[in-house]
Design a protein around this motif. Structure first.
Motif, PDB file in Angstrom:
ATOM      1  N   VAL A 130       9.612  10.572 -39.620  1.00 57.47           N
ATOM      2  CA  VAL A 130       9.533  12.024 -39.847  1.00 57.47           C
ATOM      3  C   VAL A 130      10.411  12.430 -41.017  1.00 57.47           C
ATOM      4  CG1 VAL A 130      10.054  14.279 -38.840  1.00 57.47           C
ATOM      5  CG2 VAL A 130       8.953  12.522 -37.448  1.00 57.47           C
ATOM      6  N   ALA A 131      11.666  11.955 -41.040  1.00 51.06           N
ATOM      7  CA  ALA A 131      12.589  12.343 -42.101  1.00 51.06           C
ATOM      8  C   ALA A 131      12.116  11.838 -43.462  1.00 51.06           C
ATOM      9  CB  ALA A 131      13.988  11.800 -41.799  1.00 51.06           C
ATOM     10  N   SER A 132      11.685  10.578 -43.534  1.00 47.79           N
ATOM     11  CA  SER A 132      11.243  10.032 -44.819  1.00 47.79           C
ATOM     12  C   SER A 132       9.968  10.712 -45.305  1.00 47.79           C
ATOM     13  CB  SER A 132      11.037   8.522 -44.699  1.00 47.79           C
ATOM     14  OG  SER A 132      10.097   8.218 -43.670  1.00 47.79           O
ATOM     15  N   THR A 133       9.113  11.154 -44.395  1.00 47.45           N
ATOM     16  CA  THR A 133       7.898  11.877 -44.798  1.00 47.45           C
ATOM     17  C   THR A 133       8.253  13.224 -45.426  1.00 47.45           C
ATOM     18  OG1 THR A 133       6.599  10.808 -43.070  1.00 47.45           O
ATOM     19  CG2 THR A 133       5.728  12.856 -43.995  1.00 47.45           C
ATOM     20  N   LEU A 134       9.224  13.929 -44.853  1.00 47.42           N
ATOM     21  CA  LEU A 134       9.665  15.199 -45.432  1.00 47.42           C
ATOM     22  C   LEU A 134      10.273  14.992 -46.811  1.00 47.42           C
ATOM     23  CD1 LEU A 134      11.267  16.881 -42.280  1.00 47.42           C
ATOM     24  CD2 LEU A 134       9.069  17.418 -43.351  1.00 47.42           C
ATOM     25  N   VAL A 135      11.040  13.925 -46.975  1.00 50.46           N
ATOM     26  CA  VAL A 135      11.613  13.613 -48.290  1.00 50.46           C
ATOM     27  C   VAL A 135      10.506  13.281 -49.278  1.00 50.46           C
ATOM     28  CG1 VAL A 135      13.041  11.945 -49.547  1.00 50.46           C
ATOM     29  CG2 VAL A 135      13.837  12.867 -47.374  1.00 50.46           C
ATOM     30  N   ALA A 136       9.485  12.567 -48.819  1.00 51.99           N
ATOM     31  CA  ALA A 136       8.363  12.233 -49.705  1.00 51.99           C
ATOM     32  C   ALA A 136       7.648  13.488 -50.183  1.00 51.99           C
ATOM     33  CB  ALA A 136       7.390  11.305 -48.968  1.00 51.99           C
ATOM     34  N   VAL A 137       7.418  14.419 -49.280  1.00 59.04           N
ATOM     35  CA  VAL A 137       6.743  15.673 -49.657  1.00 59.04           C
ATOM     36  C   VAL A 137       7.596  16.448 -50.661  1.00 59.04           C
ATOM     37  CG1 VAL A 137       5.969  17.905 -48.788  1.00 59.04           C
ATOM     38  CG2 VAL A 137       5.467  15.820 -47.501  1.00 59.04           C
ATOM     39  N   ALA A 138       8.902  16.503 -50.421  1.00 58.68           N
ATOM     40  CA  ALA A 138       9.778  17.224 -51.341  1.00 58.68           C
ATOM     41  C   ALA A 138       9.783  16.576 -52.721  1.00 58.68           C
ATOM     42  CB  ALA A 138      11.201  17.265 -50.772  1.00 58.68           C
ATOM     43  N   ASN A 139       9.778  15.273 -52.797  1.00 58.60           N
ATOM     44  CA  ASN A 139       9.742  14.581 -54.092  1.00 58.60           C
ATOM     45  C   ASN A 139       8.446  14.859 -54.836  1.00 58.60           C
ATOM     46  OD1 ASN A 139      12.074  12.529 -54.811  1.00 58.60           O
ATOM     47  ND2 ASN A 139      11.862  12.477 -52.584  1.00 58.60           N
ATOM     48  N   LEU A 140       7.332  14.898 -54.118  1.00 59.34           N
ATOM     49  CA  LEU A 140       6.048  15.185 -54.759  1.00 59.34           C
ATOM     50  C   LEU A 140       5.998  16.622 -55.257  1.00 59.34           C
ATOM     51  CD1 LEU A 140       3.631  13.295 -52.307  1.00 59.34           C
ATOM     52  CD2 LEU A 140       4.365  12.579 -54.590  1.00 59.34           C
ATOM     53  N   VAL A 141       6.564  17.534 -54.494  1.00 60.74           N
ATOM     54  CA  VAL A 141       6.612  18.934 -54.937  1.00 60.74           C
ATOM     55  C   VAL A 141       7.512  19.073 -56.161  1.00 60.74           C
ATOM     56  CG1 VAL A 141       7.380  21.256 -54.296  1.00 60.74           C
ATOM     57  CG2 VAL A 141       6.090  19.857 -52.657  1.00 60.74           C
ATOM     58  N   GLU A 142       8.650  18.376 -56.160  1.00 66.69           N
ATOM     59  CA  GLU A 142       9.583  18.452 -57.283  1.00 66.69           C
ATOM     60  C   GLU A 142       8.952  17.916 -58.568  1.00 66.69           C
ATOM     61  OE1 GLU A 142      12.359  16.338 -60.001  1.00 66.69           O
ATOM     62  OE2 GLU A 142      11.203  15.366 -58.409  1.00 66.69           O
ATOM     63  N   ARG A 143       8.224  16.824 -58.466  1.00 64.91           N
ATOM     64  CA  ARG A 143       7.613  16.209 -59.647  1.00 64.91           C
ATOM     65  C   ARG A 143       6.331  16.939 -60.039  1.00 64.91           C
ATOM     66  NH1 ARG A 143       8.120  10.994 -61.735  1.00 64.91           N
ATOM     67  NH2 ARG A 143       7.206  10.989 -63.824  1.00 64.91           N
ATOM     68  N   GLY A 144       5.639  17.475 -59.065  1.00 62.40           N
ATOM     69  CA  GLY A 144       4.397  18.192 -59.345  1.00 62.40           C
ATOM     70  C   GLY A 144       3.195  17.294 -59.440  1.00 62.40           C
ATOM     71  N   THR A 145       3.389  16.010 -59.501  1.00 66.82           N
ATOM     72  CA  THR A 145       2.270  15.069 -59.593  1.00 66.82           C
ATOM     73  C   THR A 145       2.703  13.740 -58.986  1.00 66.82           C
ATOM     74  OG1 THR A 145       0.809  13.882 -61.126  1.00 66.82           O
ATOM     75  CG2 THR A 145       3.033  14.366 -61.890  1.00 66.82           C
ATOM     76  N   PRO A 146       1.818  13.036 -58.307  1.00 66.40           N
ATOM     77  CA  PRO A 146       2.180  11.741 -57.693  1.00 66.40           C
ATOM     78  C   PRO A 146       2.286  10.627 -58.728  1.00 66.40           C
ATOM     79  CG  PRO A 146      -0.130  12.211 -57.285  1.00 66.40           C
ATOM     80  CD  PRO A 146       0.428  13.430 -57.981  1.00 66.40           C
ATOM     81  N   ALA A 147       3.332  10.689 -59.537  1.00 60.72           N
ATOM     82  CA  ALA A 147       3.534   9.661 -60.548  1.00 60.72           C
ATOM     83  C   ALA A 147       3.888   8.323 -59.897  1.00 60.72           C
ATOM     84  CB  ALA A 147       4.638  10.093 -61.505  1.00 60.72           C
TER      85      ALA A 147
END
Length: 416
Positions: A130-147
């Motif tokens: 659960v925690a790592s999934t939330l971090v993953a979503v935040a990283n994708l939002v921060e970058r704006g694209t799944p680089a």
């Protein structure tokens, strides 16, 4: 009555919590140091400074929270993850857009992994997921694209945290199993200790009442019959029953704990005692005692147990060879152990008789002799040749951590 409590703590979690605390401090310093070297490249450095000030204070103030599972509450975990996610989402506002798009680190950088690992250690792999999934979503939002590099980092944190959470769950299960095994071992030894007490006292009296009642006859014969029935019932209970556990196992927040409480009966806090003084009462017209000229020193509890085992062997001689049978006791004081040999001139023990007697619940040799020496860390060997008598050799080490049984058990009759 003396009472000693010895605690053995078995936990793989404690080193993990300590490592996590160190990781959080080091990664916090790393994130601040990296910002200091790239200060001029930030679009709004004041925003980053404010965040790092909060991160610095939060990391140091919450170190006690990551010392064990009890302190690491759900509320703390939620707040800690919020600090990490806030730093990730603030990165596009504080850093230059070009650096963000080029895959530059977020404000908390690798400090975020420490927050996820706290979830893994506290709650296992499900909490970590659960925690790592939330971090993953935040990283994708921060970058704006799944680089590619973002996805790589996200997957790495996700897999590592889940793996650690799974290992922690397996370790906890193993600790509980070990604690239960130690509890069973403690219960077994306590049962053997109580069985020796009963065998050396109550069963002796019941057997005597049964024999004397049969000889006297009349109402005494009925009393003897009842005593015989109770002897059989008690033997069955001793040989197969369970006793309350004298030691307690816990699955505490700091790992599986086995608290072993020992209350030695008649414990003597003094120094070693002379075994010869405990064996002297056994000597007489029918028992010849050969001993060294110098004191044979043993720990008080060990000396009492060894003397009680000798008494049990002599009871066997009187019971199975005869009241007027002769016996010999030889005491040898070796550098590392004490050897006591009890020999008689009887007809010996037929092959298989000891195993048969043990199956019938007659545990004199198994408990009163071998059991005592086993608890001392020594051995008891019985050598018997039909027609040539029986020899019992008892070996007790001098350097022993103490008996696992407690106190002398007295003598025992009917000791097959």
């Amino acid at each position: 009555m003396a009472r000693r409590e010895r605690v053995m703590r078995m936990s793989v979690e404690l080193p993990l919590w300590r490592a996590l605390a160190g990781y959080r401090v080091l990664t916090m310093l790393y994130a601040i140091g990296f910002f200091a070297t790239a200060y001029s490249g930030f679009a709004r450095p004041w925003l980053a400074v404010a965040y790092y000030a909060v991160l610095f204070v939060w990391t140091l103030a919450t170190l006690p929270k990551v010392t064990n599972a009890a302190n690491c509450t759900k509320r703390f975990l939620a707040a800690d993850l919020t600090v990490a996610l806030t730093g990730i989402l603030l990165t596009p506002f504080a850093d230059a857009h070009e650096r963000v798009m080029d895959g530059g680190p977020t404000l908390p950088s690798i400090w975020t992994a420490g927050s996820v690992l706290a979830f893994a250690i506290k709650g296992g792999w499900r909490w970590a997921a659960v925690a790592s999934t939330l971090v993953a979503v935040a990283n994708l939002v921060e970058r704006g694209t799944p680089a590619r590099d973002t996805v790589h980092n996200v997957v790495l944190v996700w897999v590592a945290s889940i793996a650690i959470g799974y290992v922690v769950e397996v370790a906890r299960a193993s600790e509980r199993t070990l604690a239960r095994a130690l509890e069973i071992e403690a219960a077994t030894r306590e049962r053997e200790r109580l069985a020796r007490d009963i065998h050396d006292s109550v069963l002796q009296v019941l057997a005597m009442v049964q024999r004397r009642g049969a000889v006297i006859g009349g109402e005494a014969a009925e009393l003897g019959r009842l005593a015989g029935e109770q002897e059989v019932a008690l033997r069955t209970l001793v040989s197969g029953g369970l006793v309350p556990v004298s030691r307690v196992s816990e699955d505490a927040a700091e790992g599986a704990v086995v608290r072993m409480v020992e209350e030695p009966e008649g414990a003597d806090p003094g120094g070693p005692v002379d075994l010869r003084a405990l064996l002297a009462p056994y000597a007489g017209s029918l028992v010849n005692l050969a001993e060294p000229g110098a004191p044979v020193l043993l720990a008080p509890a060990a000396a009492r147990e060894l003397a009680a085992a000798v008494g049990a062997a002599l009871d066997n001689v009187r019971e199975h060879v005869g009241e007027q049978a002769r016996a010999w006791i030889l005491v040898e004081d070796e550098p590392d152990e004490v050897i006591v040999t009890v020999r008689d001139e009887g007809p010996g023990i037929p092959d298989g008789r000891l195993a048969e007697a043990e199956g019938e619940g007659r545990l004199g040799v198994a408990l009163s002799i071998r059991g005592r020496l086993r608890d001392l860390g020594g051995t008891a060997e019985l050598i018997s040749v039909p027609g040539q008598g029986t020899e019992v050799e008892l070996k007790a080490p001098k350097k022993t951590a103490g008996t696992r049984g407690a106190g002398a058990r007295g003598k025992a009759a009917d000791h097959e």
